[in-house]
Scaffold this active site. Structure first.
Site, short mmCIF file in Angstrom:
data_model
loop_
_atom_site.label_atom_id
_atom_site.label_comp_id
_atom_site.label_asym_id
_atom_site.label_seq_id
_atom_site.Cartn_x
_atom_site.Cartn_y
_atom_site.Cartn_z
N ALA A 62 0.82 -1.22 0.00
CA ALA A 62 0.00 0.00 0.00
C ALA A 62 0.85 1.26 0.00
O ALA A 62 0.32 2.36 0.23
CB ALA A 62 -0.93 -0.02 1.21
N GLY A 63 2.16 1.15 -0.25
CA GLY A 63 3.02 2.34 -0.27
C GLY A 63 3.45 2.73 1.13
O GLY A 63 3.32 1.94 2.08
N ASP A 65 3.94 3.59 4.78
CA ASP A 65 3.10 3.41 5.95
C ASP A 65 2.73 4.79 6.48
O ASP A 65 3.59 5.55 6.93
CB ASP A 65 3.86 2.60 7.02
N HIS A 87 14.96 6.08 -2.73
CA HIS A 87 15.86 6.24 -3.89
C HIS A 87 16.85 5.08 -3.96
O HIS A 87 17.16 4.56 -5.04
CB HIS A 87 16.65 7.55 -3.78
N ASP A 142 6.61 10.30 -6.31
CA ASP A 142 8.02 10.11 -5.95
C ASP A 142 8.40 8.66 -6.23
O ASP A 142 7.66 7.92 -6.88
CB ASP A 142 8.28 10.52 -4.48
O1 T3D Z 1 9.07 10.38 2.50
C1 T3D Z 1 8.05 9.70 2.34
O2 T3D Z 1 7.88 8.64 2.93
C2 T3D Z 1 7.01 10.17 1.37
C3 T3D Z 1 6.69 9.05 0.49
C4 T3D Z 1 5.46 8.82 0.07
C5 T3D Z 1 5.27 7.70 -0.86
C6 T3D Z 1 3.89 7.10 -0.80
O3 T3D Z 1 3.81 5.91 -0.88
S1 T3D Z 1 2.57 8.15 -0.65
C7 T3D Z 1 1.20 7.03 -0.76
C8 T3D Z 1 0.92 6.30 0.54
N1 T3D Z 1 -0.10 5.30 0.34
C9 T3D Z 1 -1.39 5.62 0.30
O4 T3D Z 1 -1.81 6.75 0.41
C10 T3D Z 1 -2.35 4.45 0.10
C11 T3D Z 1 -3.37 4.39 1.22
N2 T3D Z 1 -4.17 3.19 1.09
C12 T3D Z 1 -5.16 3.09 0.20
O5 T3D Z 1 -5.47 3.99 -0.58
C13 T3D Z 1 -5.92 1.79 0.19
O6 T3D Z 1 -5.72 1.16 1.44
C14 T3D Z 1 -5.45 0.84 -0.94
C15 T3D Z 1 -5.91 1.40 -2.29
C16 T3D Z 1 -3.94 0.64 -0.96
C17 T3D Z 1 -6.10 -0.55 -0.72
O7 T3D Z 1 -7.49 -0.39 -0.55
P1 T3D Z 1 -8.33 -1.59 0.09
O8 T3D Z 1 -9.76 -1.17 0.03
O9 T3D Z 1 -7.96 -2.86 -0.59
O10 T3D Z 1 -7.83 -1.73 1.62
P2 T3D Z 1 -8.20 -0.76 2.84
O11 T3D Z 1 -9.43 -1.27 3.51
O12 T3D Z 1 -8.20 0.66 2.44
O13 T3D Z 1 -6.95 -0.98 3.82
C18 T3D Z 1 -6.82 -2.15 4.63
C19 T3D Z 1 -6.06 -1.80 5.88
O14 T3D Z 1 -4.72 -1.36 5.55
C20 T3D Z 1 -6.70 -0.63 6.62
O15 T3D Z 1 -6.46 -0.84 7.99
P3 T3D Z 1 -7.63 -1.43 8.97
O16 T3D Z 1 -8.80 -0.51 8.83
O17 T3D Z 1 -7.91 -2.81 8.43
O18 T3D Z 1 -7.02 -1.43 10.33
C21 T3D Z 1 -5.88 0.55 6.17
O19 T3D Z 1 -5.90 1.62 7.08
C22 T3D Z 1 -4.48 -0.07 6.11
N3 T3D Z 1 -3.62 0.67 5.16
C23 T3D Z 1 -3.78 0.77 3.85
N4 T3D Z 1 -2.84 1.52 3.33
C24 T3D Z 1 -2.04 1.90 4.34
C25 T3D Z 1 -2.53 1.36 5.54
N5 T3D Z 1 -1.95 1.56 6.72
C26 T3D Z 1 -0.84 2.36 6.73
N6 T3D Z 1 -0.32 2.91 5.62
C27 T3D Z 1 -0.87 2.71 4.42
N7 T3D Z 1 -0.31 3.24 3.32
#
Ligand code: T3D
Length: 260
Positions: A62-63, A65, A87, A142
């Site tokens: 999911a990218g 945390d 990177h 990024d």
């Molecule tokens: O310096 C730096 O670090 C900056 C860098 C940034 C780079 C990035 O990666 S920015 C992007 C970060 N990622 C996101 O914004 C994605 C967030 N997640 C989502 O949009 C969705 O979860 C997904 C599309 C990936 C999957 O959707 P789905 O419906 O299959 O699952 P869900 O129900 O949304 O998630 C399931 C669980 O995983 C849920 O927790 P829970 O409610 O069961 O306790 C959710 O909160 C958790 N989860 C999902 N993505 C993340 C996460 N927890 C932490 N970090 C996450 N990225």
């Protein structure tokens, strides 16, 4: 040695598994550190001739945390966090002179999309999806996603995907040439395993040098690329596998590649 990934070598294939399934394998600073370590291990060990990158459970990753991300505030700039972690991982996969297969088992979002796109060949389950999630949390792309996507789909489509953060299913990703193949979930392991074994049986140095030429060509003009090809060909020409392949052709027998 590894807490956030699994690392396993079998039949000359190293498998790196992002392993926080209860968090959809969300990426952490510790995971970046472990990935860099595993990449070095893959580069060092001559017995590793192909690498597979995948995720445990239902997601690829999911990218970043987002819980850890909140805690970073005030400790480092986001730019430095990217430089120290993401990177190094992205460049590590691109610079590894061995083929890397992305076995995309589920959703790949944000920086993990960058990891997926940094692999050489991407085989996805039809349950996989691709989410340039940055804009959904108000961030710009990024981890190489802007660069890779623009190369793969062109600037207009890349902008559309990045500016909307749309979730692409595997078939659409295949249509856009973001991935190489889509298979049923039950066939993912065997498809990747067969492909990995085909690569393992090949001239590993030649494959690594091919990757190096493509990396270079992406950022250079034709004249520079021709010169780089000539330099790389000198190296390829000196490999044992090249000599074996020519001999096998002339002797009308299958080649036996050693990877050297
Ligand atoms: O310096 C730096 O670090 C900056 C860098 C940034 C780079 C990035 O990666 S920015 C992007 C970060 N990622 C996101 O914004 C994605 C967030 N997640 C989502 O949009 C969705 O979860 C997904 C599309 C990936 C999957 O959707 P789905 O419906 O299959 O699952 P869900 O129900 O949304 O998630 C399931 C669980 O995983 C849920 O927790 P829970 O409610 O069961 O306790 C959710 O909160 C958790 N989860 C999902 N993505 C993340 C996460 N927890 C932490 N970090 C996450 N990225």
């Amino acid at each position: 040695m590894y807490d956030h990934i699994l690392f396993d070598v079998a039949d000359s294939v190293a498998t790196i598994t992002l392993n926080r399934p209860d968090k959809l394998n969300a990426l952490t600073t510790e995971m970046s550190r472990e990935l860099v370590y595993a990449q070095k291990q893959c580069a060092r060990e001559s017995g590793v001739r192909c690498v597979v990158l995948t995720g445990a459970g239902r997601a690829f990753s999911a990218g970043q945390d987002l819980q850890e991300f909140q805690m970073l505030e005030g400790r480092a700039t986001v730019g430095d966090h990217l430089r120290r972690g993401y990177h190094r991982v992205v460049m590590g996969f691109r610079q590894l002179e061995k083929p890397v297969i992305g076995k995309i088992n589920g959703v790949a979002a944000g920086a993990a999309l960058g990891y997926a796109l940094a692999t050489d060949l991407r085989i996805a389950s039809d349950k996989a999806s691709f989410v340039p999630a940055f804009i959904r949390i108000g961030l710009a792309p990024d981890s190489g996603v802007s660069w890779f996507l623009q190369q793969l789909v062109g600037p207009a489509k890349a902008f559309e995907l990045l500016a909307t953060g749309v979730r692409l299913d595997a078939q659409e990703a295949l249509r856009l040439r973001i991935i190489n193949q889509v298979v049923a979930p039950k066939d993912l392991d065997s498809t990747v395993s067969e492909l990995a074994q085909r690569l393992v049986m090949g001239p590993t140095r030649g494959i690594g040098l091919t990757k190096s030429v493509l990396n270079k060509a992406a950022g250079h003009n034709l004249a520079d690329t021709l010169e780089y090809e000539a330099q790389i060909q000198d190296i390829a020409y000196s490999t044992t596998d090249h000599k074996e392949d020519v001999a096998a052709f002339l002797e009308k027998r299958p080649p036996q590649f050693s990877g050297q």
